[in-house]
Enzyme design. Structure first.
Site, short mmCIF file in Angstrom:
data_model
loop_
_atom_site.label_atom_id
_atom_site.label_comp_id
_atom_site.label_asym_id
_atom_site.label_seq_id
_atom_site.Cartn_x
_atom_site.Cartn_y
_atom_site.Cartn_z
N CYS A 36 -61.59 -5.23 -14.49
CA CYS A 36 -62.89 -5.84 -14.32
C CYS A 36 -63.71 -5.73 -15.62
O CYS A 36 -63.73 -4.91 -16.23
CB CYS A 36 -63.58 -5.20 -13.24
SG CYS A 36 -62.94 -5.40 -11.74
N CYS A 43 -62.89 -10.28 -12.13
CA CYS A 43 -63.88 -9.39 -11.81
C CYS A 43 -64.77 -8.98 -12.78
O CYS A 43 -64.44 -8.87 -14.08
CB CYS A 43 -63.44 -8.39 -10.89
SG CYS A 43 -62.22 -7.07 -11.55
#
Ligand code: N1C
Length: 261
Positions: free
Chosen positions: A82, A164
């Site tokens: 992420c 993400c």
């Protein structure tokens, strides 16, 4: 009997499949999984090559579909941490130079699927099980769903869906529309970011050295801003982001924009 051999395949406007395509796919797959990204050592490169070939061999190169590439997509799944996804549009060289230095960041070409296909051409023929090394169709052949564009659309969609954390994009501020709705980034990637997972998109609009134009104020950037605001993703824009500017400065160290003001 003398002279040029008659072309076996239908002739298209674009250059043909890259010579040694299957060998390159296999070699790049091993290079990536056995040298560069050892966490992917378990991947079966023979299977990956076969899935890639099966996606286009014996098929009309203008009727390629996402489903053709599904087995390949599944075999090459990979997670990007992420906050480490980097998109680009019309700025391939600079974006890839950046991830080369910032090894924690990933463009699609820094993942297995993008890496094996980067810079290659490929197509087959509906009437034969051979690779067409002679020519491959392009958009100019009235062939929107060609083997290569469907591949990049499919790979880019998966790459964006899996992002993400905050994501970044490098845009080219030296062209009239730094954000192009018809580019893969504008057509596929921004629409496939999951807003529950991606709070922010940071755009770095980079001008060529010596080009003074302003760019976060470019009207095309407003389009990007409004698409993201509708999707509940925060947007930030910065011109000539210093880390990227410094990479450009390697080539033009004497430029005034390269010294500390
Ligand atoms: O159409 P673009 O740029 O906006 O596509 C770039 C965008 C990136 O964020 C990537 O994640 O879409 C992804 N991508 C590739 O990774 C890629 N590698 C090579 C899209 N296209 C890619 N290519 C080839 O470059 C492919 O042939 C496609 O048509 C071009 C798009 O480049 P662009 O117009 O600069």
């Amino acid at each position: 009997l003398l002279g040029r051999p008659k072309p076996k395949h239908k002739e298209w406007d674009g250059k043909g499949t890259t010579p040694y395509f299957p060998e390159i796919i296999l070699g790049r797959c091993y290079a990536f999984t056995e040298i560069r990204q050892l966490e992917l050592r378990h991947k079966d490169c023979q299977k990956i090559r076969k899935a890639f070939m099966d996606a286009f061999i014996s098929k009309d190169p203008c009727s390629s579909t996402k489903q053709d590439y599904q087995p390949l997509i599944e075999l090459t799944n990979e997670t990007v941490p992420c906050g480490k996804t980097l998109f680009w549009s019309k700025s391939s060289e600079l974006a890839h130079q950046y991830t080369r230095v910032r090894q924690d960041l990933f463009t699609l070409e820094d993942t297995l699927l993008g890496y094996i296909a980067d810079g290659l051409r490929w197509c087959g023929d509906a009437g034969s099980s051979e690779i067409n090394y002679g020519s491959c169709p392009e958009r100019g052949d009235q062939c929107i769903n060609n083997t290569m564009s469907v591949f990049w659309d499919t790979a880019s969609k998966r790459f964006a869906e899996n992002a993400c954390g905050a994501v970044q994009v490098v845009l080219n501020g030296s062209i009239s529309d730094p954000f192009d709705k018809n580019s893969t980034f504008g057509r596929v990637e921004i629409h496939n970011l999951r807003s529950e997972e991606v709070p922010t998109l940071q755009a770095w609009v980079m001008h060529d050295i010596g080009d003074p134009s302003a760019s976060c104020s470019n009207p095309s950037i407003d389009d990007l801003k409004s698409i993201l605001s509708n999707r509940n993703i925060k947007f930030t824009c910065q011109e000539n982001y210093r880390p990227l500017r410094l990479l450009q400065c390697v080539q033009y160290p004497e430029d005034s924009s390269c010294s500390i003001q």
